[in-house]
Design an enzyme around this catalytic site. Structure first.
Site, PDB file in Angstrom:
ATOM      1  N   THR A 105       1.029  -1.301  -0.069  1.00 58.14           N
ATOM      2  CA  THR A 105       0.127   0.033   0.088  1.00 58.14           C
ATOM      3  C   THR A 105       0.931   1.180  -0.028  1.00 58.14           C
ATOM      4  OG1 THR A 105       0.076   0.140   2.308  1.00 58.14           O
ATOM      5  CG2 THR A 105      -1.550  -1.176   1.391  1.00 58.14           C
ATOM      6  N   GLU A 143      -5.748  -3.657  -1.360  1.00 51.39           N
ATOM      7  CA  GLU A 143      -6.209  -4.644  -0.450  1.00 51.39           C
ATOM      8  C   GLU A 143      -7.209  -5.436  -1.199  1.00 51.39           C
ATOM      9  OE1 GLU A 143      -5.358  -1.651   0.318  1.00 51.39           O
ATOM     10  OE2 GLU A 143      -4.572  -1.639   2.279  1.00 51.39           O
ATOM     11  N   LYS A 178     -15.081  17.625   9.629  1.00 55.32           N
ATOM     12  CA  LYS A 178     -16.067  17.460  10.763  1.00 55.32           C
ATOM     13  C   LYS A 178     -16.405  18.979  11.153  1.00 55.32           C
ATOM     14  CE  LYS A 178     -14.612  12.748  11.475  1.00 55.32           C
ATOM     15  NZ  LYS A 178     -13.353  12.157  12.313  1.00 55.32           N
ATOM     16  N   TRP A 226     -20.694  15.818   9.130  1.00 49.83           N
ATOM     17  CA  TRP A 226     -19.400  15.311   8.074  1.00 49.83           C
ATOM     18  C   TRP A 226     -19.453  16.099   6.607  1.00 49.83           C
ATOM     19  CZ3 TRP A 226     -18.087   9.399   8.251  1.00 49.83           C
ATOM     20  CH2 TRP A 226     -17.373   9.048   9.615  1.00 49.83           C
TER      21      TRP A 226
END
Lengths: 545, 545
Positions: B186, B331, B439, B444
């Site tokens: 990654t 992944e 936030k 959000w």
């Protein structure tokens, strides 16, 4: 060193879970045995399948137990596909066209513990129930209103009541993907039928491969009507493919005549269908006789036996329905090859394209194939040299149920009993069943080509070509013909029809006209019966060659 | 009770064997690092891969050993894909855009024993070779004529000589499908990079799913040009998909500029491509500036980050190239979702269709997904409620290499770190990375929507929206903009541009103009760096709200 990805078994229940989550509102439409058109969705089908799984468990069905079905293509049959396999039991789809005695033999051999059947088959099951000593529960796939007042079958259960009696608080169990999921018997023209026991793994892998663009090419935007029965090798996998892709499904139930099918094709806007040539003959005859057309149908997949060239042309040229030739067997789950074009073939002339489409096509990924001579040596891919076709892959049979018939494999390959050649581009064409090949003076003559030519004659409704004994050449081809109603043609005219179409020495020695050709339970011509009947015909009839 | 089908492991070598047998003459075309256009076929590629496998064995590479690559998309890199994994070793594709120190760290962590690299990377490898103490052999992927006269790298091997030194009498070994096949790290913007170790099984299953009609829809008739690098999650699986389907492959090598790509698209008649938005920006700019078009391209798959709506419209409306939005991760091998229409959406208006296409799409079969709130409770599929996206499936990571970072799963699901919502039809849309969410007063705000709006302004070349600290609301959105060369726009005009396009309280509090936005090794904006730099901007600059 192992990879470190999630270990998740490939289970048939995954397919239904996916359809319920991702295609909840997609429709499944059925012409039911009760006569109505029934509409449901993947969400409802998934809920009912869970309730059915609970009901089966309550009837005592346990892991690995076998549940038999005698049923048409319907939503209820699809519920059984998922409820039985999904809960860890084994779905055994029986072919109702078999002789009752053979049915009983198969049900006993498979050890069916529950038998679910459609209204259509109530008389059949009543007639044989007493012989089905291993079956503990008989379930009639209908609602209370359609249950018979009384029946010879003791404690006959009602399918809808079983479902109503349960809630859907059931979670599909997780188990080894190699566990058995379903069971089909080969038609077994010689010897006893043999059981092919599919696994969850083999079924899910077959579903992936069969849905690919170069195979059946199924997306969420298809409307699929499987004409091929769900008792005939899982309707070629379409009930699984539909859940994988979220396609709309249309089930014809018992209505397989041309009129019923055409009505459904049009009213439900079907885009793709699949079946054996004999069914399409009925459909085409109906469409032709009534001046109809297909307004949404784009493709039809034809397998089971070779599609007569005349039928292919009618579909493509008159009705703009593309024909996809496919080949498979009960032992292959069933799909092995599909005839889709390679890029270099897209520029071919119309006739060159037909020559490609006449073949059964290329191996779908997962299947490897080869043709071998009588010593088992692999033959060249030259599009000419025929030999027995051998296949291998993760959805090919490894062993028949209970080891019946001994180890079927040769060096890890399954001998199909089909005779074929493969061309340089990898297109396979079946030229015969090994047992139908005509061995004339040491050379092989394929009967399928000879039949296709006869079928192209306007007066011929059905044609079979079989080996007849011959004093000089051992065997010579004999053509057996059913004429179209009212049509006339002579022996001489038919034999002349072969001229220029085939090597001269392949031309049949004689023609016999008959009223009907016997068909087996899967709609194929029973050429073994014709061979028996006519094997001495040329010895008696003064052969022409 | 187990099924009785053949037990055949799903191995990566199956893909190459299939391509060699069924698509022997299909072309693979590469713009090589040496500058020439090189043409080969699946047959030759398979032969060379076998010879390469023998050469690697002779270098001492054994089962489970790791072979690293630093290479562009080329036929040689593809040979390594198959030779390394096919023979039981592990292919580790290193990202050459990483910082040299990070590269060395990763190569050491992965325990690369052989490193194969392109001519382009000779200076890079020369600079770090002394630090790569675990690497026993360095292989320069070129022929003798292009080998350097002398090199700081001791015993530098020549790729073509390795292949020439062997015959192709090599049979791919058969082993457990759960064995490791390949390894990607990654990008790891926070903490150390983590290794994802794919298996043969996960790779083959991913290949099946990714080729399906509702995923990348690849048939033998496609000409595929993977722009997405083979060092970036296996070029999204395209080198495997191509072998499964027999499609023609076109590799751009190091030529990823608009001119080089467009030339290849046209000269090789490419039909489908795939890459991240930044590459397509360069391509579109070149096409636009030179009044060019695409004569064979029909589809482009865009992933890695969201496709700006303006780019989607340009491709579809000006150039008739359909854009397919996809979502995945290292992944996930990488594919999770693809945005293909459901049948009910085909009748949508143009704007409704764009609203669907803006989403990352539906889960491909095998992947299940859900969004959860901060307590881990599954959220409704209402197309509005955002939460963290969790996935599971047979090609999703179970554990990082060497257990790095501890067990990544939560109740068997992998938390992706992406924030998304899913609509009733199952279409998922990423609204942010969890760490990029703003936030504001407990609510959000997704940064991606805000960036897309800014990107639609004609004067904006690139835009990032990050959380800046705020005395009253904790965090408020701050827009950071790179203007197009020569273009002008004010802070006020940009903020006004949001009016009517989004809830008023989502409008950024301020705009900062910069010369450049830092990009990471996979071409994504490094928003963590921007956050660090500008976190106190609103505290200092007297916020407008």
């Amino acid at each position: 060193m192992n990879g470190q990805m999630m270990q998740q078994p490939l289970l048939i229940s995954m397919l239904l879970v996916h359809a319920e989550r991702h295609h909840a509102e997609q429709e499944i439409v059925t012409r039911r045995c009760e006569g109505d058109i029934h509409r449901t969705t993947y969400k409802q089908l998934a809920q009912r399948s869970r309730r059915l799984a609970k009901a089966l468990a309550q009837l005592g069905v346990q892991d690995g137990d076998v549940v038999g079905t005698l049923a048409w293509n319907t939503d209820r049959h699809m519920e059984l596909y998922y409820a039985v396999s999904g809960s860890g039991a084994v779905l055994h789809t029986l072919n109702p066209r078999l002789h009752p005695e053979q049915l009983c033999w198969i049900a006993a051999h498979a050890e069916d513990q529950v038998l679910c059947f459609d209204l259509t088959f109530l008389p059949l099951v009543e007639a044989v129930a007493a012989k089905l000593t291993k079956v503990k529960h008989f379930v009639l796939m209908t609602d209370r209103a359609h249950m018979p007042k009384e029946s010879k079958i003791p404690d006959l259960l009602c399918y809808e009541e079983l479902i109503e009696g349960q809630d859907d608080g059931f979670i599909w169990p997780r188990f080894d993907e190699n566990r058995a999921s379903s069971l089909c018997y080969t038609s077994g023209t010689t010897g006893n039928p043999k059981g092919v026991l599919y696994s969850h793994r083999s079924t899910v892998l077959h579903t992936y491969a069969a849905a690919l663009p170069d195979a059946l090419n199924c997306s969420a935007r298809e409307v699929i009507l499987p004409v091929v029965p769900m008792f005939h090798v899982n309707a070629w996998g379409l009930p699984y493919i539909a859940c994988m892709t979220g396609a709309k499904l249309v089930f014809p139930g018992p209505g397989l005549d041309g009129k019923s099918l055409h009505e459904l094709f049009e009213s439900e806007r079907v885009t793709v269908s699949a079946g054996v040539p004999t069914v399409w003959q009925g459909l085409l005859a109906h469409v032709e006789a009534n001046g109809l057309s297909f307004s949404t149908m784009r493709r039809t997949i034809i397998g089971g036996s070779a599609c007569p060239p005349a039928m292919m042309r009618a579909f493509q040229e008159k009705y703009a329905v593309e024909v996809l030739h496919a080949w498979g067997m009960t032992e292959l789950s069933p799909l092995g090859t599909v005839c889709t074009f390679k890029p270099s073939q897209l520029d071919y002339s119309k006739e060159e394209r037909y020559a490609v489409q006449a073949k059964q096509g290329r191996a779908i990924f997962g299947i490897d194939m080869k043709v071998v001579d009588e010593e088992g040596k692999e033959l060249a891919w030259d599009g000419k040299t025929s030999g027995e076709l051998l296949v291998r892959g993760p959805w090919v049979v490894g062993d028949y149920l209970k080891g019946e018939g001994g180890n079927p494999l040769v060096d890890g390959w399954f001998p199909t009993g089909d005779v074929a050649h493969i061309d340089a581009a990898g297109f396979m064409q079946i030229t015969d069943r090994a047992k139908d090949v005509i061995k004339s003076g040491g050379e092989w003559i394929g009967s399928i080509d000879l039949e296709n030519i006869a079928m192209a004659h306007p007066a011929v409704a059905m044609a079979a070509c079989v080996a007849a004994r011959h004093p000089k050449w051992d065997e010579r081809p004999l053509l057996i013909v059913v004429k179209k109603p009212g049509a006339e043609v002579t022996r001489e005219a038919l034999l002349q029809f072969y001229e220029g179409k085939i090597a001269k020495w392949w031309t049949p020695d004689d023609v016999v006209f008959v009223d009907a050709i016997p068909l087996g339970a899967t709609g194929k011509m029973q050429k073994n019966k014709l061979r028996e009947q006519f094997q001495d015909h040329l010895l008696q009839a003064a052969p022409s060659a």
